[in-house]
Design a protein around this motif. Structure first.
Motif, PDB file in Angstrom:
ATOM      1  N   ARG A  45       0.816  -1.209   0.000  1.00  0.00           N
ATOM      2  CA  ARG A  45       0.000   0.000   0.000  1.00  0.00           C
ATOM      3  C   ARG A  45       0.852   1.262   0.000  1.00  0.00           C
ATOM      4  NH1 ARG A  45      -0.261   3.852   3.563  1.00  0.00           N
ATOM      5  NH2 ARG A  45      -0.664   2.466   5.328  1.00  0.00           N
ATOM      6  N   MET A  46       1.959   1.269   0.734  1.00  0.00           N
ATOM      7  CA  MET A  46       2.811   2.461   0.763  1.00  0.00           C
ATOM      8  C   MET A  46       3.479   2.698  -0.595  1.00  0.00           C
ATOM      9  SD  MET A  46       4.556   2.758   4.534  1.00  0.00           S
ATOM     10  CE  MET A  46       5.345   1.151   4.526  1.00  0.00           C
ATOM     11  N   VAL A  47       3.870   1.627  -1.266  1.00  0.00           N
ATOM     12  CA  VAL A  47       4.416   1.776  -2.618  1.00  0.00           C
ATOM     13  C   VAL A  47       3.341   2.324  -3.551  1.00  0.00           C
ATOM     14  CG1 VAL A  47       5.310   0.527  -4.615  1.00  0.00           C
ATOM     15  CG2 VAL A  47       6.181   0.010  -2.339  1.00  0.00           C
ATOM     16  N   SER A  48       2.124   1.832  -3.376  1.00  0.00           N
ATOM     17  CA  SER A  48       1.011   2.327  -4.192  1.00  0.00           C
ATOM     18  C   SER A  48       0.726   3.795  -3.918  1.00  0.00           C
ATOM     19  CB  SER A  48      -0.246   1.490  -3.905  1.00  0.00           C
ATOM     20  OG  SER A  48      -1.351   1.974  -4.642  1.00  0.00           O
ATOM     21  N   ASP A  49       0.894   4.230  -2.647  1.00  0.00           N
ATOM     22  CA  ASP A  49       0.729   5.650  -2.321  1.00  0.00           C
ATOM     23  C   ASP A  49       1.684   6.508  -3.144  1.00  0.00           C
ATOM     24  OD1 ASP A  49      -1.206   5.120  -0.443  1.00  0.00           O
ATOM     25  OD2 ASP A  49       0.140   5.249   1.277  1.00  0.00           O
ATOM     26  N   GLU A 103       2.706   9.260   6.106  1.00  0.00           N
ATOM     27  CA  GLU A 103       2.832  10.666   5.734  1.00  0.00           C
ATOM     28  C   GLU A 103       3.887  10.876   4.654  1.00  0.00           C
ATOM     29  OE1 GLU A 103       4.163  14.897   7.820  1.00  0.00           O
ATOM     30  OE2 GLU A 103       3.514  13.215   9.067  1.00  0.00           O
ATOM     31  N   ILE A 104       4.994  10.135   4.732  1.00  0.00           N
ATOM     32  CA  ILE A 104       6.077  10.352   3.773  1.00  0.00           C
ATOM     33  C   ILE A 104       6.094   9.320   2.651  1.00  0.00           C
ATOM     34  CG2 ILE A 104       7.508  11.460   5.514  1.00  0.00           C
ATOM     35  CD1 ILE A 104       9.128   8.906   5.751  1.00  0.00           C
ATOM     36  N   SER A 105       5.183   8.354   2.700  1.00  0.00           N
ATOM     37  CA  SER A 105       5.216   7.281   1.694  1.00  0.00           C
ATOM     38  C   SER A 105       4.845   7.776   0.304  1.00  0.00           C
ATOM     39  CB  SER A 105       4.272   6.137   2.095  1.00  0.00           C
ATOM     40  OG  SER A 105       2.924   6.578   2.130  1.00  0.00           O
ATOM     41  N   SER A 106       4.100   8.891   0.206  1.00  0.00           N
ATOM     42  CA  SER A 106       3.756   9.411  -1.114  1.00  0.00           C
ATOM     43  C   SER A 106       4.929  10.146  -1.756  1.00  0.00           C
ATOM     44  CB  SER A 106       2.550  10.354  -1.014  1.00  0.00           C
ATOM     45  OG  SER A 106       2.857  11.479  -0.211  1.00  0.00           O
ATOM     46  N   PRO A 123       8.806   5.910  -2.838  1.00  0.00           N
ATOM     47  CA  PRO A 123       8.477   4.538  -2.429  1.00  0.00           C
ATOM     48  C   PRO A 123       9.444   4.056  -1.347  1.00  0.00           C
ATOM     49  CG  PRO A 123       8.536   4.735  -4.831  1.00  0.00           C
ATOM     50  CD  PRO A 123       9.105   6.004  -4.290  1.00  0.00           C
ATOM     51  N   LEU A 124       8.881   3.497  -0.273  1.00  0.00           N
ATOM     52  CA  LEU A 124       9.687   3.126   0.885  1.00  0.00           C
ATOM     53  C   LEU A 124       9.791   1.616   1.045  1.00  0.00           C
ATOM     54  CD1 LEU A 124       8.219   5.639   3.498  1.00  0.00           C
ATOM     55  CD2 LEU A 124      10.330   5.895   2.177  1.00  0.00           C
ATOM     56  N   THR A 172      -5.072   4.884  -8.942  1.00  0.00           N
ATOM     57  CA  THR A 172      -6.088   5.183  -7.928  1.00  0.00           C
ATOM     58  C   THR A 172      -6.901   3.937  -7.594  1.00  0.00           C
ATOM     59  OG1 THR A 172      -6.253   7.487  -8.671  1.00  0.00           O
ATOM     60  CG2 THR A 172      -8.087   6.623  -7.372  1.00  0.00           C
ATOM     61  N   ALA A 173      -7.291   3.187  -8.640  1.00  0.00           N
ATOM     62  CA  ALA A 173      -8.064   1.962  -8.415  1.00  0.00           C
ATOM     63  C   ALA A 173      -7.247   0.949  -7.614  1.00  0.00           C
ATOM     64  CB  ALA A 173      -8.482   1.366  -9.757  1.00  0.00           C
ATOM     65  N   GLN A 174      -5.969   0.815  -7.955  1.00  0.00           N
ATOM     66  CA  GLN A 174      -5.102  -0.118  -7.229  1.00  0.00           C
ATOM     67  C   GLN A 174      -4.932   0.319  -5.778  1.00  0.00           C
ATOM     68  OE1 GLN A 174      -0.739  -0.225  -7.940  1.00  0.00           O
ATOM     69  NE2 GLN A 174      -1.079  -2.336  -8.588  1.00  0.00           N
ATOM     70  N   ASN A 175      -4.720   1.613  -5.572  1.00  0.00           N
ATOM     71  CA  ASN A 175      -4.525   2.124  -4.221  1.00  0.00           C
ATOM     72  C   ASN A 175      -5.787   1.957  -3.380  1.00  0.00           C
ATOM     73  OD1 ASN A 175      -4.478   4.850  -2.285  1.00  0.00           O
ATOM     74  ND2 ASN A 175      -2.497   3.845  -2.509  1.00  0.00           N
ATOM     75  N   THR A 176      -6.936   2.217  -3.983  1.00  0.00           N
ATOM     76  CA  THR A 176      -8.209   2.058  -3.266  1.00  0.00           C
ATOM     77  C   THR A 176      -8.430   0.607  -2.857  1.00  0.00           C
ATOM     78  OG1 THR A 176      -9.189   3.917  -4.475  1.00  0.00           O
ATOM     79  CG2 THR A 176     -10.702   2.367  -3.436  1.00  0.00           C
TER      80      THR A 176
END
Length: 483
Positions: free
Chosen positions: A72-76, A205-208, A211-212, A432-436
């Motif tokens: 999810r953080m990579v997706s952010d 907060e910083i993942s966007s 990519p972490l 967006t669809a993947q992140n959702t």
């Protein structure tokens, strides 16, 4: 079991019930908190030796899915990257304007062409010649404004990079402090669930930004890396460096040394695609500042050059000398081929024929004409119109090496803006669809309020049972004392 043993067991049960109720209520109140990890009270049975039994709370267990969190953080980061690129593409499309709408780039070109045709049909009409001058000036203003907005987008990107680097460094510092707290908590046995929530909130907060990749160490602390291999936190925190630029124009470039790149602990690192910080919003801002906006500026400069050269020396106006400025100029003077960079913001109509200058007759008789000529001669006006519509190879390397008319160049730029917006919009929709989906999956594995309410009912039942035991033991003690 003795009465005192039963009483001790019931008291222990009440304590566990109290803590269990607190855990359940905390879960319910944080059901929508993305950084929150669902809690569960750890309970162990006490051995029954006749005087003591029951249960003991061993601590609070925090449940998370590290693989899902990482995805999810990579997706952010990817969604933030796509969002920034789409926002830039949409801005350019809006500035160019939809073909056929008033004020768009193609509308300005069409208005200039129509004014030339109108003046060619009656070259003696000063009003029609003035309209040619006005529409020509409107066209240059549209190109000027587009160029200025492209540079403004680069300035905004530079400012955004500075802000994001500041946020990233602040997050690294806070995570470093939390690492110290986690190590001490592991030694002292303090519960760490709330600390872990705070840590996850910082990561979210910083993942966007980038990519972490999070690596948990044995002592409870973490190491933090970018997916590109950059070390952000591993024991000591690393500092990301960047110097913002106060003013950016077309000549201000990273390769030229006028713009700052990124450093990691003082060492320069690549800020482009494939670099250590690729994939997030930070990389998108660099791409806008150093690649996309630079390319749009070069195309606008090429269009401006094409317009100037079509109507300059060697064009339809035979009164111009080899070094004279034509109908369109480089800020009032003749264009020099080696000075193409930033031309789009400098292109202007020749002041000799500017609107209300009294020289509009030169559009009919030539810029180099000393006096007005035959008022019915439309040859030059028609020649200007023909020059705009003639397919010719552009001199600028920023335009495709294909023979096209000026109108085609302008239309191609507008069409490319629409195509880029559509492409980035599709990419954003996918991300967006993947992140959702990932967030919904994350929430589904988080707090289930229905389940928590059921647990609360069980806590209530256990509390009632323990209270009943205490009441019963109390009654038995009273009877014993009354004997």
């Amino acid at each position: 079991m003795s009465l005192s043993g039963a009483l001790n067991t019931a008291f222990g049960g009440l304590k566990v019930n109290s803590r269990a109720a607190n855990v359940v209520s905390t879960n319910i109140s944080n059901a929508t908190n993305e950084a929150y990890g669902r809690r569960e009270l750890g309970v162990s049975a006490l051995g029954d030796n006749g005087t003591r039994g029951g249960v003991l709370a061993t601590g609070v267990i925090r449940h998370t899915d590290p693989v899902l969190l990482a995805d999810r953080m990579v997706s952010d980061a990817r969604m933030a990257n796509s969002n920034d690129m789409h926002a830039f593409a949409k801005r350019i499309e809006d500035l160019v304007g939809e073909s056929g709408t008033s004020g768009s780039l193609t509308d300005r070109v069409t208005a200039f062409e129509n004014a030339l045709l109108s003046a060619a049909s009656n070259p003696a009409a000063t009003q029609r010649l003035e309209l040619v001058a006005t529409t020509a000036q409107d066209l240059t203003t549209a190109i000027n404004n587009l160029s200025s907005e492209v540079q403004e987008a680069r300035q905004i990107a530079d400012d955004s990079i500075a802000t994001q680097v500041e946020r990233l460094n602040a997050g690294i510092d806070r995570l470093h402090s939390i690492n110290d707290v986690m190590i001490k908590a592991g030694v002292s046995g303090v519960e760490t669930a709330s600390i872990l929530d705070e840590r996850q909130a910082i990561l979210n907060e910083i993942s966007s930004i980038v990519p972490l990749r999070v690596v948990e160490r044995a002592r409870g602390d973490i190491a933090l890396f970018t997916r590109g291999g950059g070390v952000l936190l591993d024991g000591p925190g690393f500092e990301v460096g960047f110097t913002p630029t106060g003013s950016i124009d077309a000549s201000t470039t990273l390769s030229g040394g006028q713009l700052s790149g990124l450093t990691l602990n003082g060492k320069p690192v690549s800020s482009g695609s494939g670099g250590l910080f690729a994939g997030g919003s930070l990389a998108a801002q660099f791409q806008i500042r150093d690649t996309e906006a630079v390319a749009r500026q070069a195309e606008l400069d090429g269009i401006a050059r094409d317009l100037i050269e079509r109507l300059g020396p060697g064009g339809p106006d035979s009164t111009l000398g080899p070094t004279d400025a034509g109908l369109f100029t480089d800020n009032g003077v003749a264009f020099v081929a080696t000075n193409e960079t930033g031309l789009a913001v400098r292109i202007a109509i020749n002041p000799l024929v500017a609107p209300a200058s009294g020289g509009s007759w030169r559009l009919r008789d030539g810029l180099g004409a000393a006096t007005p000529g035959e008022v019915g001669d439309s040859a030059l006006i028609q020649g200007i119109a023909d020059a705009l519509g003639t397919a010719a190879l552009p001199s600028s390397g920023a335009l495709p090496g294909i023979a096209r008319s000026f109108v085609h160049h302008a239309s191609q730029f507008a069409s490319a803006a629409v195509g880029e917006r559509v492409r980035t919009e599709n990419a954003l929709s996918f991300q967006t669809a993947q992140n959702t989906t990932l967030k919904e999956l994350e929430l589904s594995k988080g707090v289930d309020t229905d389940h928590e309410l059921q647990q609360l009912m069980l806590v209530e039942q256990h509390y009632t049972a323990n209270a009943k035991v205490i009441s019963t033991v109390d009654g038995l003690f009273e009877r014993l004392l009354s004997i």
